[in-house]
Design a protein around this motif. Structure first.
Motif, mmCIF file in Angstrom:
data_model
loop_
_atom_site.group_PDB
_atom_site.id
_atom_site.type_symbol
_atom_site.label_atom_id
_atom_site.label_comp_id
_atom_site.label_asym_id
_atom_site.label_seq_id
_atom_site.Cartn_x
_atom_site.Cartn_y
_atom_site.Cartn_z
ATOM 1 N N GLU A 132 45.279 -4.223 30.674
ATOM 2 C CA GLU A 132 44.831 -5.439 31.353
ATOM 3 C C GLU A 132 44.770 -6.628 30.404
ATOM 4 O OE1 GLU A 132 41.107 -4.244 32.932
ATOM 5 O OE2 GLU A 132 41.984 -3.056 34.580
ATOM 6 N N ARG A 133 44.392 -6.381 29.173
ATOM 7 C CA ARG A 133 44.224 -7.472 28.193
ATOM 8 C C ARG A 133 45.445 -7.669 27.309
ATOM 9 N NH1 ARG A 133 39.913 -5.177 29.832
ATOM 10 N NH2 ARG A 133 37.908 -6.262 30.024
ATOM 11 N N GLN A 134 46.404 -6.745 27.377
ATOM 12 C CA GLN A 134 47.618 -6.787 26.549
ATOM 13 C C GLN A 134 47.268 -6.951 25.066
ATOM 14 O OE1 GLN A 134 51.255 -6.371 27.388
ATOM 15 N NE2 GLN A 134 49.870 -5.142 28.684
ATOM 16 N N ILE A 135 46.265 -6.224 24.645
ATOM 17 C CA ILE A 135 45.882 -6.194 23.235
ATOM 18 C C ILE A 135 47.009 -5.559 22.426
ATOM 19 C CG2 ILE A 135 44.245 -5.203 21.573
ATOM 20 C CD1 ILE A 135 42.890 -7.256 23.267
ATOM 21 N N THR A 174 40.665 -8.059 18.979
ATOM 22 C CA THR A 174 41.957 -8.750 18.890
ATOM 23 C C THR A 174 43.133 -7.794 18.738
ATOM 24 O OG1 THR A 174 41.754 -8.982 16.470
ATOM 25 C CG2 THR A 174 40.873 -10.779 17.836
ATOM 26 N N GLU A 213 34.623 -7.267 23.980
ATOM 27 C CA GLU A 213 35.157 -8.569 24.378
ATOM 28 C C GLU A 213 35.688 -9.362 23.192
ATOM 29 O OE1 GLU A 213 35.763 -9.549 27.415
ATOM 30 O OE2 GLU A 213 34.990 -7.620 28.108
ATOM 31 N N TRP A 223 42.059 -0.639 30.028
ATOM 32 C CA TRP A 223 41.439 -1.782 29.358
ATOM 33 C C TRP A 223 42.452 -2.494 28.455
ATOM 34 C CZ3 TRP A 223 40.268 -3.527 24.466
ATOM 35 C CH2 TRP A 223 39.239 -4.477 24.365
#
Length: 258
Positions: free
Chosen positions: A86-89, A61, A58, A83
């Motif tokens: 979904e977070r567009q890391i 970055t 979580e 994963w």
């Protein structure tokens, strides 16, 4: 700098405000097929993620991918793709992998295809280092990928070797750059035919002798084609007199790097 060992090649590098996820394999234990079929047909990964993994993830970055094609789910699996999407890391990778990952909806930031030219990275700089993911006939069929050399102001230099055997090119690179910290694959992975496709015990010991800095061994005890155990590597390092500079973290362990 703090390095969190999650599982196999999956680590999180904590540096300043940044949390960089490297080569994420996030699927459940046994989610993937075996990588050897004539012996030890255990499904992969052979162990679960540590209990601390979810909370650590979580905080991520950025993400670094050394290689991910030709079936290399141990460096980026379907669960990790979902994963990251979904977070567009932001995902730093090679141009070759960038095209592949962009088609899967990831937020890719490919580096230029130039191993000799450092690029800006989180206030410091990063460059790729060539990998040789196996020798001989088996090596011709592997996705060789890259390692990364990261330099940031006020932090130890960090070499993430990626999946490679100990080549003259790797030796020359570390002799020239002398990274303060190196993370190397140590599992001695081999397929049903051919020789090792990453470093094993002897090559990790030789690598550790070749650098003045700290060496961290991972890629251990998580895949059915990686026979080297932590205890075996530790015993060899003690015999060789290099255990003072070789760390062999358990899954879920964090190492503070000065």
């Amino acid at each position: 700098m703090r390095i969190h060992q999650l599982r196999n090649a999956t680590i999180i590098v904590e540096v300043g405000p940044w949390r960089v996820l490297v080569d994420p394999m996030l699927g459940e234990q046994g989610a993937h097929p075996p990588l050897k079929f004539f012996s030890n047909r255990q499904r992969n990964p052979t162990v679960s993620l540590p209990a601390t993994a979810q909370a650590l993830l979580e905080t991520v970055t950025h993400c670094l991918i050394t290689h991910c094609q030709k079936g290399h789910f141990d460096h980026l699996d379907r669960a990790a793709i979902r994963w990251l999407r979904e977070r567009q890391i932001p995902v730093v990778c090679t141009p070759h992998d960038g095209r592949y990952l962009a088609r899967r909806g990831l937020n890719v930031a490919p580096l230029p295809d130039n191993h000799h030219c450092p690029q800006p990275f989180l206030g410091g700089r990063i460059r790729t280092v060539r990998c040789t993911h196996g020798r001989g006939l088996v090596g011709r069929f592997m996705a060789h990928g890259v390692g990364y050399f990261i330099e940031m102001v006020g932090e130890p230099s960090l070499y993430l070797a990626g999946d490679t055997v100990l080549t003259d090119q790797v030796r020359q690179f570390v002799a020239r750059q002398q990274p303060a910290v190196s993370v190397v694959p140590a599992g001695g992975a081999c397929l049903d035919v051919g020789s090792e496709i990453i470093m094993g015990v002897e090559e990790v010991i030789a690598f550790t002798r070749s650098v003045a800095g700290q060496v961290i061994a991972n890629h251990l005890q998580a895949l059915n084609h990686c026979p080297v155990s932590r205890d075996e590597l530790r015993a060899a390092a003690i015999r060789a007199g290099v255990m003072g500079r070789l760390s062999i973290p358990d899954d879920g362990e964090a190492l503070d790097i000065q």
